[in-house]
Design an enzyme around this catalytic site. Structure first.
Site, PDB file in Angstrom:
ATOM      1  N   CYS A  42      13.108  -9.660  24.264  1.00  0.00           N
ATOM      2  CA  CYS A  42      12.136  -8.773  23.622  1.00  0.00           C
ATOM      3  C   CYS A  42      11.174  -8.228  24.686  1.00  0.00           C
ATOM      4  O   CYS A  42      10.963  -8.830  25.726  1.00  0.00           O
ATOM      5  CB  CYS A  42      11.362  -9.555  22.559  1.00  0.00           C
ATOM      6  N   ASP A  44       8.104  -8.205  24.464  1.00  0.00           N
ATOM      7  CA  ASP A  44       6.847  -8.965  24.385  1.00  0.00           C
ATOM      8  C   ASP A  44       6.428  -9.532  25.750  1.00  0.00           C
ATOM      9  O   ASP A  44       7.229 -10.172  26.432  1.00  0.00           O
ATOM     10  CB  ASP A  44       7.033 -10.105  23.368  1.00  0.00           C
ATOM     11  N   HIS A  98      12.117 -14.764  20.261  1.00  0.00           N
ATOM     12  CA  HIS A  98      10.944 -15.628  20.412  1.00  0.00           C
ATOM     13  C   HIS A  98      10.171 -15.683  19.099  1.00  0.00           C
ATOM     14  O   HIS A  98      10.119 -14.704  18.347  1.00  0.00           O
ATOM     15  CB  HIS A  98      10.038 -15.123  21.538  1.00  0.00           C
ATOM     16  N   CYS A 101       7.398 -13.040  17.047  1.00  0.00           N
ATOM     17  CA  CYS A 101       7.853 -11.730  17.515  1.00  0.00           C
ATOM     18  C   CYS A 101       7.258 -10.624  16.624  1.00  0.00           C
ATOM     19  O   CYS A 101       7.511 -10.583  15.414  1.00  0.00           O
ATOM     20  CB  CYS A 101       9.379 -11.668  17.480  1.00  0.00           C
TER      21      CYS A 101
HETATM   22 CO    CO Z   1       9.219  -9.818  20.158  1.00  0.00          CO
END
Ligand code: CO
Length: 224
Positions: A42, A44, A98, A101
């Site tokens: 991701c 992130d 994760h 998210c």
């Molecule tokens: Co995420």
């Protein structure tokens, strides 16, 4: 600007420390990369592939997008996958989701996020397909965590369907596909599925992800 300039200071510190530990590191790395892993994660900022695995430059080939999708129509992901599998000959492909998210959370909420709603439609569909399993869970937090995990399993399945992976499997037992989830609360990775290295495992994974309740068969937890 102060924060931006700090990046350069830290970069110089890092490069100096790398050189101090291994004088020829950058010279060797400038010639080639030989990663054993493709990491699909991701966007992130809390899930940096190299930091959380202790990897150095050259060790992990990385593709990141919102909610770690392996969408078989995404030319960006497919290009990275093709290069990693066919040119770099990576041994392992890791899909890493994760907890907490934001992408998965947005897919659980009513639409209203504009463009990203299109991107997250796959996660929304996944939630609908697994409504029975998710609704059986105690609370919203448990449903959120489980949808993060289901999304990882789904993306590993999507990878197993791609002609790139299937073609590679015909030639040998690589790449091996793995589904992981990273826990932002303690910094640890957890394996959800591992050792998917051929048609047989892809079929088992398909059976697992297409039901209302996902039970990954023990045969898919093989040593990497
Ligand atoms: Co995420």
């Amino acid at each position: 600007m102060q924060n931006y300039l700090r990046l350069f200071a830290q970069n110089r510190e890092w490069a100096n420390a790398m050189r101090a530990a291994d004088a020829g590191f950058f010279e060797r790395r400038s010639v080639t990369q030989e990663p054993h892993y493709l990491f699909i994660g991701c966007c992130d900022s809390r899930v940096p592939a190299e930091l959380l695995t202790g990897a150095h430059p050259g060790e992990i080939f990385v593709h990141r997008n919102i909610a770690n999708q392996a969408d078989p129509t995404d030319m960006n992901m497919l290009s990275a996958l093709e290069y990693a599998v066919e040119v770099l000959d990576v041994k392992h492909v890791l899909v890493c989701g994760h907890y907490q998210c934001g992408g998965v959370r947005a897919a659980m909420e009513p639409q209203g996020h504009r463009l990203v709603d299109h991107w997250l439609q796959v996660v929304r569909d996944l939630q609908m397909r697994h409504e029975a399993e998710l609704n059986a869970l105690a609370d919203d937090g448990a449903r959120f965590n489980r949808l993060v995990e289901l999304n990882v399993l789904e993306q590993v399945f999507q990878l197993s369907r791609t002609p790139i992976v299937r073609h590679a499997w015909k030639k040998g037992k690589r790449p091996i596909l793995h589904g992981l989830v990273y826990d932002v609360h303690d910094g640890l990775l957890k394996e959800l599925v591992s050792g998917v290295d051929g048609e047989e495992h892809a079929r088992e994974l398909r059976a697992a992800v297409s039901g209302d309740f996902v039970h990954v068969p023990p045969s898919l937890h093989l040593a990497p």
